[in-house]
Design a protein around this motif. Structure first.
Motif, PDB file in Angstrom:
ATOM      1  N   LEU A 195       0.784  -4.559   8.354  1.00 19.39           N
ATOM      2  CA  LEU A 195       1.178  -3.416   8.123  1.00 19.39           C
ATOM      3  C   LEU A 195       2.719  -3.855   6.999  1.00 19.39           C
ATOM      4  O   LEU A 195       3.463  -4.552   7.527  1.00 19.39           O
ATOM      5  N   LEU A 196       2.663  -2.927   5.863  1.00 19.35           N
ATOM      6  CA  LEU A 196       3.666  -3.512   4.910  1.00 19.35           C
ATOM      7  C   LEU A 196       4.677  -2.507   4.983  1.00 19.35           C
ATOM      8  O   LEU A 196       4.597  -1.231   5.210  1.00 19.35           O
ATOM      9  N   ASP A 197       5.653  -2.949   4.179  1.00 21.50           N
ATOM     10  CA  ASP A 197       7.156  -2.024   4.114  1.00 21.50           C
ATOM     11  C   ASP A 197       7.595  -1.081   5.072  1.00 21.50           C
ATOM     12  O   ASP A 197       7.145   0.068   5.337  1.00 21.50           O
ATOM     13  N   TRP A 198       8.353  -1.796   5.752  1.00 18.85           N
ATOM     14  CA  TRP A 198       8.953  -1.265   6.883  1.00 18.85           C
ATOM     15  C   TRP A 198      10.298  -0.429   6.868  1.00 18.85           C
ATOM     16  O   TRP A 198      10.725  -0.173   7.942  1.00 18.85           O
ATOM     17  N   GLU A 199      10.437  -0.178   5.663  1.00 18.50           N
ATOM     18  CA  GLU A 199      12.088   0.253   5.306  1.00 18.50           C
ATOM     19  C   GLU A 199      12.189   1.844   6.075  1.00 18.50           C
ATOM     20  O   GLU A 199      13.407   2.250   6.392  1.00 18.50           O
ATOM     21  N   GLY A 200      11.488   2.622   6.328  1.00 22.27           N
ATOM     22  CA  GLY A 200      11.164   3.932   6.786  1.00 22.27           C
ATOM     23  C   GLY A 200      11.167   4.020   8.454  1.00 22.27           C
ATOM     24  O   GLY A 200      11.089   5.197   8.861  1.00 22.27           O
ATOM     25  N   PHE A 201      11.258   2.993   8.934  1.00 26.75           N
ATOM     26  CA  PHE A 201      10.726   3.027  10.505  1.00 26.75           C
ATOM     27  C   PHE A 201      11.852   3.628  11.225  1.00 26.75           C
ATOM     28  O   PHE A 201      12.923   3.606  10.969  1.00 26.75           O
ATOM     29  N   GLY A 202      11.503   4.457  12.330  1.00 30.59           N
ATOM     30  CA  GLY A 202      12.323   4.915  13.192  1.00 30.59           C
ATOM     31  C   GLY A 202      11.795   6.102  14.203  1.00 30.59           C
ATOM     32  O   GLY A 202      10.478   6.149  14.295  1.00 30.59           O
ATOM     33  N   VAL A 203      12.652   6.735  14.758  1.00 35.70           N
ATOM     34  CA  VAL A 203      11.723   7.680  15.734  1.00 35.70           C
ATOM     35  C   VAL A 203      11.462   9.059  15.194  1.00 35.70           C
ATOM     36  O   VAL A 203      12.002   9.531  14.206  1.00 35.70           O
ATOM     37  N   ALA A 204      10.248   9.277  15.580  1.00 30.51           N
ATOM     38  CA  ALA A 204       9.579  10.431  15.046  1.00 30.51           C
ATOM     39  C   ALA A 204       8.632  11.163  15.945  1.00 30.51           C
ATOM     40  O   ALA A 204       8.483  10.697  17.026  1.00 30.51           O
ATOM     41  N   PRO A 205       8.183  12.398  15.696  1.00 31.62           N
ATOM     42  CA  PRO A 205       7.371  12.989  16.740  1.00 31.62           C
ATOM     43  C   PRO A 205       6.224  12.092  17.046  1.00 31.62           C
ATOM     44  O   PRO A 205       5.651  11.177  16.295  1.00 31.62           O
ATOM     45  N   VAL A 206       5.770  12.262  18.281  1.00 30.51           N
ATOM     46  CA  VAL A 206       4.454  11.528  18.722  1.00 30.51           C
ATOM     47  C   VAL A 206       3.277  11.720  18.094  1.00 30.51           C
ATOM     48  O   VAL A 206       3.117  12.917  17.733  1.00 30.51           O
ATOM     49  N   GLY A 207       2.660  10.650  17.525  1.00 35.47           N
ATOM     50  CA  GLY A 207       1.459  10.749  16.719  1.00 35.47           C
ATOM     51  C   GLY A 207       1.728  10.822  15.094  1.00 35.47           C
ATOM     52  O   GLY A 207       0.777  11.132  14.254  1.00 35.47           O
ATOM     53  N   TYR A 208       3.043  10.616  14.758  1.00 37.02           N
ATOM     54  CA  TYR A 208       3.502  10.684  13.202  1.00 37.02           C
ATOM     55  C   TYR A 208       2.778   9.675  12.564  1.00 37.02           C
ATOM     56  O   TYR A 208       2.126   9.927  11.398  1.00 37.02           O
ATOM     57  N   ASP A 209       2.618   8.572  12.953  1.00 38.37           N
ATOM     58  CA  ASP A 209       1.923   7.480  11.996  1.00 38.37           C
ATOM     59  C   ASP A 209       0.441   7.890  11.767  1.00 38.37           C
ATOM     60  O   ASP A 209      -0.071   7.799  10.724  1.00 38.37           O
ATOM     61  N   PRO A 210      -0.364   8.066  12.873  1.00 39.39           N
ATOM     62  CA  PRO A 210      -1.793   8.361  12.421  1.00 39.39           C
ATOM     63  C   PRO A 210      -1.702   9.860  11.899  1.00 39.39           C
ATOM     64  O   PRO A 210      -2.572  10.023  10.991  1.00 39.39           O
ATOM     65  N   ALA A 211      -0.753  10.726  11.844  1.00 43.75           N
ATOM     66  CA  ALA A 211      -0.738  11.940  11.141  1.00 43.75           C
ATOM     67  C   ALA A 211      -0.535  11.576   9.466  1.00 43.75           C
ATOM     68  O   ALA A 211      -1.118  12.310   8.840  1.00 43.75           O
ATOM     69  N   MET A 212       0.385  10.606   9.227  1.00 42.14           N
ATOM     70  CA  MET A 212       0.598  10.242   8.045  1.00 42.14           C
ATOM     71  C   MET A 212      -0.668   9.357   7.468  1.00 42.14           C
ATOM     72  O   MET A 212      -0.857   9.796   6.320  1.00 42.14           O
ATOM     73  N   LEU A 213      -1.161   8.630   8.171  1.00 45.30           N
ATOM     74  CA  LEU A 213      -2.590   7.943   7.519  1.00 45.30           C
ATOM     75  C   LEU A 213      -3.484   9.001   7.323  1.00 45.30           C
ATOM     76  O   LEU A 213      -4.333   9.012   6.364  1.00 45.30           O
ATOM     77  N   LEU A 214      -3.804  10.164   8.363  1.00 46.13           N
ATOM     78  CA  LEU A 214      -4.562  11.229   8.015  1.00 46.13           C
ATOM     79  C   LEU A 214      -4.384  11.964   6.891  1.00 46.13           C
ATOM     80  O   LEU A 214      -5.262  12.401   6.168  1.00 46.13           O
ATOM     81  N   ALA A 215      -3.069  12.209   6.665  1.00 49.01           N
ATOM     82  CA  ALA A 215      -2.535  13.064   5.471  1.00 49.01           C
ATOM     83  C   ALA A 215      -2.963  12.530   4.191  1.00 49.01           C
ATOM     84  O   ALA A 215      -3.669  12.926   3.260  1.00 49.01           O
ATOM     85  N   SER A 217      -5.516  10.158   3.786  1.00 54.81           N
ATOM     86  CA  SER A 217      -6.866   9.874   3.705  1.00 54.81           C
ATOM     87  C   SER A 217      -7.655  11.163   3.396  1.00 54.81           C
ATOM     88  O   SER A 217      -8.634  11.239   3.424  1.00 54.81           O
ATOM     89  N   GLY A 218      -7.062  12.448   3.245  1.00 56.17           N
ATOM     90  CA  GLY A 218      -7.674  13.690   3.205  1.00 56.17           C
ATOM     91  C   GLY A 218      -8.810  13.750   1.897  1.00 56.17           C
ATOM     92  O   GLY A 218      -9.647  14.827   2.144  1.00 56.17           O
ATOM     93  N   LEU A 219      -8.734  13.219   0.995  1.00 56.09           N
ATOM     94  CA  LEU A 219      -9.775  12.961  -0.097  1.00 56.09           C
ATOM     95  C   LEU A 219     -11.005  12.478   0.189  1.00 56.09           C
ATOM     96  O   LEU A 219     -11.901  12.427  -0.617  1.00 56.09           O
ATOM     97  N   VAL A 220     -10.878  11.618   1.387  1.00 58.68           N
ATOM     98  CA  VAL A 220     -12.134  10.865   1.613  1.00 58.68           C
ATOM     99  C   VAL A 220     -12.304  11.449   3.047  1.00 58.68           C
ATOM    100  O   VAL A 220     -11.982  10.873   4.114  1.00 58.68           O
ATOM    101  N   PRO A 221     -13.435  12.351   3.176  1.00 57.24           N
ATOM    102  CA  PRO A 221     -13.541  12.883   4.516  1.00 57.24           C
ATOM    103  C   PRO A 221     -13.957  11.909   5.588  1.00 57.24           C
ATOM    104  O   PRO A 221     -13.800  12.166   6.680  1.00 57.24           O
ATOM    105  N   SER A 222     -14.778  10.832   5.295  1.00 59.51           N
ATOM    106  CA  SER A 222     -15.160  10.097   6.296  1.00 59.51           C
ATOM    107  C   SER A 222     -13.991   9.407   6.806  1.00 59.51           C
ATOM    108  O   SER A 222     -14.143   8.991   8.117  1.00 59.51           O
ATOM    109  N   ILE A 223     -13.154   8.923   6.046  1.00 60.22           N
ATOM    110  CA  ILE A 223     -12.241   7.893   6.783  1.00 60.22           C
ATOM    111  C   ILE A 223     -11.259   8.967   7.390  1.00 60.22           C
ATOM    112  O   ILE A 223     -10.611   8.509   8.558  1.00 60.22           O
ATOM    113  N   ALA A 224     -10.782  10.200   6.970  1.00 61.22           N
ATOM    114  CA  ALA A 224     -10.042  11.258   7.577  1.00 61.22           C
ATOM    115  C   ALA A 224     -10.787  11.427   8.895  1.00 61.22           C
ATOM    116  O   ALA A 224      -9.871  11.443  10.083  1.00 61.22           O
ATOM    117  N   GLU A 225     -12.029  11.743   9.006  1.00 58.41           N
ATOM    118  CA  GLU A 225     -12.751  11.635  10.464  1.00 58.41           C
ATOM    119  C   GLU A 225     -12.598  10.633  11.253  1.00 58.41           C
ATOM    120  O   GLU A 225     -12.345  10.910  12.323  1.00 58.41           O
TER     121      GLU A 225
END
Length: 274
Positions: A195-215, A217-225
């Protein structure tokens, strides 16, 4: 996107700062450095007399803005997470001023694995083994359970921006946890994953990191799934809140000219019920 600053004088100043960091830290150049998002950083491989091959990242800002979350993030992250998750170690940080700008050099471990994507938006199918997802889930859980006073998301921003960019009532965030804060394919390697580039870490809504990865990955349905399968929180009420928050952030970025191709998938991700 990932390009030099638009001002040639600023570009030259950052290149000179990179050279100055190399001289101060006794580093040998290991190749041509690369620019980060909108030229905010310049990074490259270097040789250190003690640590061997390393990665030098130089960030710059006007003197009055050289502080706060993104300026201090990697240093704070090294204290909390080095040796606990798959994160490159930060060896040393130096700062200096030139003219009206501040520069910060961050010397860290060199990671040989390629990243999942050369840009945040994933555009190609990846073959990632179960062990990759297992490691990522474990690291996200470790980060989530680590206490910090740093904020990655604020309710006030959500209240203001969700109606503006999604046209819906803003969710009231009741469940919070610590997040990496910028978990996209360009910040993940294909092997371990690191996991690279940690400059923005901090408290966020539960599920924020998976939601970011999902967002991203939206152009590749198999990865989003696969993201949704690996992180079932995304289909729970808390996860829907995280999806709304992340979609709003990236739609704000779209409004500034970044990743317009994601707009449709971002709206679908945000508005889909749990």
């Amino acid at each position: 996107m990932y390009s030099p600053p638009t001002d040639p004088q600023e570009e030259q100043a950052v290149r000179q700062a990179f050279d100055a960091c190399c001289e101060t830290l006794g580093l040998g150049r290991g190749g041509e450095p690369v620019w980060g998002f909108h030229g905010r950083t310049l990074s490259g491989a270097v040789n250190h007399p003690e640590h061997g091959m390393c990665w030098l990242r130089v960030v710059h800002a006007p003197m009055d803005k050289a502080q706060g979350k993104h300026w201090e993030g990697n240093a704070f992250a090294s204290v909390l997470f080095d040796g606990r998750v798959q994160k490159p170690r930060l060896y040393e940080t130096i700062e200096f001023l030139r003219d009206s700008r501040a520069f910060q050099g961050e010397l860290g471990a060199f990671i040989t694995e390629p990243v999942c994507s050369k840009e945040p938006v994933l555009r190609e199918v990846l073959e990632l083994p179960d062990s990759w997802w297992d490691s990522l889930r474990a690291d996200i859980a470790t980060v989530a359970g680590t206490k910090t006073a740093r904020e990655a998301v604020r309710q006030e921003w959500v209240d203001r921006c969700v109606p503006q960019f999604l046209g819906i009532e803003p969710p009231q965030i009741t469940e919070w946890e610590t997040a990496h804060g910028d978990l996209h394919p360009a910040n993940l390697t294909v092997g371990t994953p690191w996991l690279l580039d940690w400059e923005g870490f901090g408290v966020a809504p539960v599920g924020y990191d998976p939601a970011m990865l999902l967002a991203y990955s939206g152009l590749v349905p198999s990865i989003a799934e696969r993201v949704r399968k690996e992180f079932p929180i995304l289909d729970c009420p808390a996860g829907r809140t995280a999806r709304i928050v992340v979609a709003t952030e990236l739609l704000q970025s779209v409004s500034r000219g970044d990743h317009a191709e994601l707009e449709q998938s971002l709206r679908a991700m945000a508005l889909q019920p749990e």
